[in-house]
Design an enzyme around this catalytic site. Structure first.
Site, PDB file in Angstrom:
ATOM      1  N   HIS A 197      -7.306  22.798 -33.078  1.00 32.42           N
ATOM      2  CA  HIS A 197      -7.963  23.867 -33.824  1.00 32.42           C
ATOM      3  C   HIS A 197      -7.437  25.204 -33.331  1.00 32.42           C
ATOM      4  O   HIS A 197      -6.680  25.280 -32.348  1.00 32.42           O
ATOM      5  CB  HIS A 197      -9.482  23.790 -33.675  1.00 32.42           C
TER       6      HIS A 197
ATOM      7  N   ASP B 133      -4.998  30.305 -37.239  1.00 31.78           N
ATOM      8  CA  ASP B 133      -5.170  29.750 -38.583  1.00 31.78           C
ATOM      9  C   ASP B 133      -4.678  30.716 -39.653  1.00 31.78           C
ATOM     10  O   ASP B 133      -3.925  30.337 -40.565  1.00 31.78           O
ATOM     11  CB  ASP B 133      -6.648  29.439 -38.845  1.00 31.78           C
TER      12      ASP B 133
END
Length: 393
Positions: free
Chosen positions: A138, A168
């Site tokens: 992540h 991200d």
């Protein structure tokens, strides 16, 4: 008005944040984006709170202006739909781990055989090669491994979990869009499509920017609160008497002079250029004392007409009301599909020719399945059979 990317037709297999944010930007700029979603394994963004009228606000935003088709990619009939789609939609965006699309029979080489001009953008945590290629991760993991977190934080409390997903968005989403558009230009010049391999860790590594350049060329390892821009100088946040915060970025001498004059300490200005860490710490303490003597409102008034690179830290609700945010039109009303509209953040890119108005919030799962299949030439009976067999949702 169609937008500058109206000629692009994109099949989007991505979920969560990186891919959907990338295709949101593309859709806002006029591209036709078709999301391919599983009818049985829901994109978790669809259930992420808070909800507006039973719909996740995050999903409604990230997936506006996109159509949704629900296909069970484990079924050969669904894979045949994908193969037909790539004859018309000549850009694929996907976010599976490496090898997943290949095992399904719809990886880059398989789809390229159908459409040689295909542009295939794969966004992953660690890229298509390397020992971590199939490893889960992540945003926080990518920033940690890429070295970014090592000098982002405070010595006494450690790295900061950022409020925005830097790897991200800045990594996967924005670099994904850049890679996709670069491949489009290449195809326009040569007729060739290609695979674009976007690793969020790679992109996060490149974000090290100046600190990374300093280490590679000079061997200077970046540390927390040791650089001019990470808390090692007076460039920092300062608490007000009533517990709010101000940002001070007065790096250049002319700005430092205005800062020090505004807080009634003009004699501090000359100390801003000192390279010595102990002098910077002492200067920060002096500035902190002056900010802590004043309330937030007083400081807002004090710096309103002072061009010193000093601005208040605003919570999101107040940022919405800031005259600069309002003047730039960064909030828009997006049709809900039923009655009314939903307030959302607008596309941040401005074009002199303008952009098309937002068409709708994120669509319900499979909302356009029958419509898309009919466009491909499927009869009503064929669609009904696929639905009855669980191939589509």
């Amino acid at each position: 008005m169609k937008g500058p990317l109206a000629s692009l037709k994109i099949i989007d297999f991505s979920t969560l944040l990186p891919g959907p944010f990338a295709s949101l930007l593309l859709a806002d700029m006029g591209a036709e984006v078709l999301r391919v979603e599983s009818p049985t394994r829901m994109d978790l963004i669809r259930v992420l709170p808070p909800h507006d009228g039973g719909v996740s606000a995050s999903h409604a935003y990230l997936n506006r202006n996109k159509r949704s088709i629900a296909l069970d990619l484990k079924r050969p009939e669904a894979l045949e739909v994908v193969r037909q789609l790539v004859r018309e939609y000549d850009i694929v965006l996907e976010q599976f781990r490496p090898g997943v699309m290949e095992r399904l029979g719809i990886g880059y080489e398989a789809l390229k055989a159908i459409n040689p001009g295909l542009i295939y953008v794969a966004i992953t945590g660690y890229g298509q090669t390397g020992p971590y290629r199939e490893r889960a991760g992540h945003d926080i993991n990518y920033l940690a491994l890429a070295g970014v977190a090592s000098y982002t934080g405070r010595r006494d409390t450690g790295p900061l979990p950022l409020g925005v997903q830097l790897a991200d968005i800045a990594g996967g989403s924005l670099h994904g869009v850049m890679g996709l558009l670069a491949a489009v230009i290449h195809r326009q010049q040569t007729g060739e499509g290609q695979l674009v391999d976007v690793s969020m860790t790679d992109c996060a590594f490149s974000l090290n920017g100046m600190a990374g350049a300093g280490y590679l060329a000079c061997g200077v390892e970046p540390q927390m609160e040791a650089l001019a821009l990470n808390g090692g100088s007076f460039y920092d946040y300062y608490r007000t008497r009533d517990g709010r915060w101000f940002s001070v970025g007065s790096l250049e001498p002319q700005f430092m002079q205005q800062l020090c004059a505004a807080i009634g300490r003009p004699e501090l200005a000359a100390r801003g250029l000192s390279p010595k860490a102990e002098e910077q710490r002492a200067l920060k303490r002096e500035i902190a004392i002056e900010f802590e003597r004043r309330d937030f409102a007083e400081l807002c008034e004090c710096f309103a007409a002072v061009d010193a690179c000093v601005e208040p830290m605003l919570p999101f609700a107040e940022a919405l009301e800031h005259p600069q945010i309002k003047a730039r039109g960064l909030v828009t009303d997006v049709p809900r599909g039923d009655a009314g509209s939903q307030r959302q953040m607008a596309c941040p890119i401005r074009f002199s020719a303008g952009l098309p108005a937002p068409r709708h919030i994120g669509a319900a799962l499979g909302a356009h399945t029958e419509e898309v299949l009919q466009e491909l030439g499927y009869s009503a009976e064929q669609v009904a059979t696929l639905k009855a067999d669980g191939v589509i949702g």
